[in-house]
Write an enzyme that holds these catalytic residues in place. Structure first.
Site, PDB file in Angstrom:
ATOM      1  CD  GLU A 162      57.909   5.978  58.939  1.00 18.88           C
ATOM      2  OE1 GLU A 162      57.440   6.267  60.048  1.00 18.88           O
ATOM      3  OE2 GLU A 162      57.240   6.012  57.890  1.00 18.88           O
ATOM      4  CD  GLU A 319      56.160   2.183  56.533  1.00 18.77           C
ATOM      5  OE1 GLU A 319      55.281   2.979  56.902  1.00 18.77           O
ATOM      6  OE2 GLU A 319      57.072   1.808  57.283  1.00 18.77           O
ATOM      7  CD1 TRP A 327      49.108   6.441  61.208  1.00 13.86           C
ATOM      8  CD2 TRP A 327      49.041   8.603  60.685  1.00 13.86           C
ATOM      9  NE1 TRP A 327      49.585   6.569  59.923  1.00 13.86           N
ATOM     10  CE2 TRP A 327      49.557   7.885  59.579  1.00 13.86           C
ATOM     11  CE3 TRP A 327      48.913   9.998  60.582  1.00 13.86           C
ATOM     12  CZ2 TRP A 327      49.945   8.502  58.390  1.00 13.86           C
ATOM     13  CZ3 TRP A 327      49.291  10.610  59.396  1.00 13.86           C
ATOM     14  CH2 TRP A 327      49.798   9.854  58.325  1.00 13.86           C
TER      15      TRP A 327
HETATM   16  C1  GAL Z   1      54.950   4.435  59.568  1.00 16.78           C
HETATM   17  C2  GAL Z   1      55.713   3.293  60.191  1.00 16.78           C
HETATM   18  C3  GAL Z   1      54.968   1.984  60.134  1.00 16.78           C
HETATM   19  C4  GAL Z   1      53.525   2.180  60.478  1.00 16.78           C
HETATM   20  C5  GAL Z   1      52.936   3.199  59.531  1.00 16.78           C
HETATM   21  C6  GAL Z   1      51.464   3.433  59.761  1.00 16.78           C
HETATM   22  O1  GAL Z   1      55.241   5.604  60.251  1.00 16.78           O
HETATM   23  O2  GAL Z   1      56.977   3.145  59.619  1.00 16.78           O
HETATM   24  O3  GAL Z   1      55.577   1.072  61.022  1.00 16.78           O
HETATM   25  O4  GAL Z   1      53.435   2.628  61.792  1.00 16.78           O
HETATM   26  O5  GAL Z   1      53.585   4.418  59.699  1.00 16.78           O
HETATM   27  O6  GAL Z   1      50.961   4.425  58.873  1.00 16.78           O
END
Ligand code: GAL
Length: 691
Positions: A162, A319, A327
């Site tokens: 990312e 992902e 978060w």
């Molecule tokens: C993305 C990241 C991952 C993990 C994920 C959590 O931003 O690439 O490593 O942190 O979010 O939602």
């Protein structure tokens, strides 16, 4: 991107000849004792996992000191994956520099716009333009490529992670120096820069390149063109890092495709992915579902845009989450059925792999409450049962792999520069949200049961019958010419408030708005009239405008008024216009209508463009239809999910490029997969060739 980079996709080390959809996750074995690794491999097989992304945050483990290396553990995990028939998308591990590096070379740490250094302790604490960081990152990349290039499990390279998630805007001295170099290339001379940045304003004239800085925290608004150029530069600086790692990988392992995970999701807007997409062998994306009523539409919008960044070719969902993230202020779990629904929406839009962050939920660390394929509760859990169910569904859908996403007849244009500039400070309102306006149009399409592509400006816009370009704010002359030619050739263009306003230097097109395309639209606006938060204005088509209004003058006899304002200072004035040009037309929406209002407008504008729903009436709005080759995906848009049974009457029409046999299709096609909220059918047709 060099010619040789085109169309490289994963090879599947085991069963290379079988079409398959990828299924897996980020795998972080370094967080677990060795005995868990075998458990992992066994459970991966149970779940149907066939690919993992490895070593994403492993720099400190692989290189514990500047001249110390430890590959033994990674050798073992690579071998273990291979023994279990699981391919590896191996990260270059450069996402997060280890403490020894940042202690010895603190000059790699990024600096915020206030001049504060960002410290280590989290992740991605590096300057995109640091030569020291670059040297260390490439050294690590080289070691990994040399060691694992020949490994039979290796199927792709995953550059960093990312890029730009946390460090896209760095205001350090390295950034200042690289920014100057970038500006010299762009402008050639200080005169040209002074002209472009309009430095006659506020005594900003530069007489030496060394005087130029990134737009650091100033007493008031920094120069808007400087801000725009800094956005462009920052995107380019990270793209440059991607290219540096990629070039090295291509040199050392020319047969292994290279990707990096984009973030076409929510408000993440630092990287101009339309400009990046050509730099990778295949596009990969990370997407996290947004909470709220438009969450499903936002997912579809992002997947759709990702597909069109990939030029319609298959892409890789690198992902997403099995359930909650960690978060947001409040992290909601997914509902029963939702994880599969969400996953298959990506597949419906061209994803040939469905992966999660992450395989096993961390027991410690900042992401311990982020869901995973194996949750804290273990394999005896609803999440793991759903994960195994998805693995089975993806196996059933293996014939979908490699099919081309069928293009729609309508498209929504998405432009990163317009996003950046329309939301800059010192503008008519700070309430405008570029992506939300585009998403509202998308929801309107879905509510009417219409398919629309979400496309960057680099897409073949000319191939669409209806083109909606919401808040197309930055319109350089060549783009204005392209839009004129599109309409002249019979295309139907729709655009909105604050479009066509500035050129590539963020200078206003003079003579009345929307300057660059006012002749095409046959209108002229003297002044913007944004609305206060508590204001709204009614239109005579039953819709209501918020955020923005304009007093439109008609400048051409061919411009018709589709709706008028009924209240306030603008009562009786046009709100929506349309100018017919031969077989084409150019329409304008001067206020924010929201998705419901836009559906009313779209219903009127789609018909003359020949854009019609391919869904039976009772499914329109409740279900999204997508096309991949001979497959039709029907996906529930509602909560709770509706079971979608393709009715007997289902007879899609107007599939672009499709040699669709309506008589046969009238029997409803053959369902390949029917799950809660999702039906996939194979229709008796050849793989439609996109125009
Ligand atoms: C993305 C990241 C991952 C993990 C994920 C959590 O931003 O690439 O490593 O942190 O979010 O939602």
């Amino acid at each position: 991107m060099g010619e040789h980079r085109d169309h490289r996709w994963l090879r599947w080390p085991s069963e290379p000849d079988r079409a398959r959809l990828g299924y897996g996750a980020d795998y972080n074995p370094e967080q677990w004792p060795r005995q868990v690794w075998r458990e992992d491999a066994r459970a991966m097989r149970t779940a149907g996992v066939n690919i993992v992304s490895l070593a994403i945050f492993s720099w400190a483990r692989i290189q514990p000191g500047e001249d110390e290396w430890d590959f033994a553990w990674l050798d073992e995990v690579m071998d273990l994956m291979h023994e279990n028939g699981i391919a590896v998308d191996l990260a270059t591990a450069t996402a997060s520099p280890p403490p020894w590096l940042t202690t010895r070379y603190p000059e790699v740490l990024p600096v915020d716009h206030d001049g504060h250094r960002l410290w280590p302790g989290g992740r991605q604490h590096w300057r995109p333009t640091s030569p020291v960081f670059r040297r260390h990152a490439l050294r690590l990349t080289r070691e990994l490529a040399q060691r694992y290039g020949p490994h039979p499990a290796l199927t792709a390279w995953h550059v960093s992670n990312e890029l730009g998630c946390h460090n896209v805007h760095d205001y350090s001295d390295d950034a200042a120096s690289a920014f100057r170099t970038w500006l010299r290339t762009r402008y050639g001379s200080l005169d040209a820069l002074n002209q472009a940045w309009a430095t006659a304003f506020w005594s900003q004239h530069y007489s030496d390149w060394a005087q130029i800085l990134p737009p650091r925290l100033a007493p008031t608004y920094p120069n808007p063109t400087q801000q725009l150029d800094f956005r462009r530069f920052s995107s380019d600086a990270l793209k440059d890092h991607l290219r540096a790692e990629r070039d090295l990988l291509v040199e050392l392992t020319p047969d292994i495709p290279v990707t990096t995970n984009f973030m076409v999701t929510g408000d993440s807007n630092g990287m101009d992915y339309a400009d990046w997409a050509g730099e990778v062998d295949f596009v990969a994306n990370d997407h996290y579902l947004a909470p709220g009523p438009q969450g499903y539409d936002e997912l579809s919008f992002s997947a759709n845009l990702t597909a069109n960044l990939a030029g319609g070719r298959p892409w890789f969902l690198m992902e997403h989450s099995t359930s909650a993230v960690n978060w947001r202020p409040v992290n909601l779990p997914k509902r029963p059925g939702q994880m599969i629904r969400d996953s298959l929406t990506h597949v419906a839009h061209g994803a040939d792999a469905v992966c999660f962050f992450q395989w096993r939920q961390s027991a410690a660390g900042a992401e311990k409450y982020h869901s995973a394929m194996v949750p804290h509760a273990g394999e005896d859990s609803d999440v793991f049962r759903a994960v195994t169910g998805l693995g089975a569904a993806l196996r059933t859908l293996a014939p979908v792999a490699g099919t081309t996403r069928g293009r729609a007849r309508a498209a929504i244009v998405f432009d990163w520069e317009s996003w950046w500039v329309a939301e800059l400070d010192s503008s008519p309102t700070d309430r405008l949200r570029y992506r939300q306006e585009a998403l509202d149009w998308y929801t309107a399409f879905l509510d009417l049961g219409l398919r629309a592509d979400v496309v960057p400006l680099t897409a073949p816009l000319e191939d669409y019958d209806l083109l909606v370009a919401p808040i197309l704010h930055v319109v350089p002359r060549p783009l204005a010419d392209r839009l004129r030619a599109y309409v002249a050739a019979g295309g139907h263009l729709v655009t909105t408030y604050f479009s066509g306003t500035v050129d590539e230097n963020n200078h206003v097109w003079l003579g009345g708005y929307p300057g660059a395309i006012r002749d095409l639209l046959g209108i002229r606006v003297q002044e913007f009239a944004p609305l206060a938060d508590d204001q709204s204005v009614a239109l005579d088509n039953g819709t209501t405008g918020t955020l923005w209004t304009e007093r439109i003058e008609l400048t051409d006899s061919a411009t018709e008024v589709l709706a008028r304002y009924t209240g306030g200072d603008l009562a009786g004035h046009p709100a929506l216009t349309r100018r017919v040009v031969g077989d084409g037309s150019a329409a304008y929406v001067s206020t924010r209508l929201g998705s419901a209002g836009l559906a009313t407008v779209l219903a009127a504008l789609a018909e003359p463009a020949g854009v019609r729903s391919e869904l039976p009436e009772d499914l329109r709005g409740r279900v999204e239809l997508t096309v991949r080759g001979p497959f039709r995906f029907l996906i529930s848009r509602t909560d709770p999910l509706v079971d979608v049974t393709a009715p007997e009457s289902f007879a899609p029409v107007g599939v672009v490029g499709g040699e669709f046999d309506r008589d046969q299709a009238g029997s409803g096609g053959t369902p390949v997969l029917q799950l809660r909220g999702v039906t996939v059918m194979r229709v008796p047709a050849e793989d439609p060739v996109p125009r």
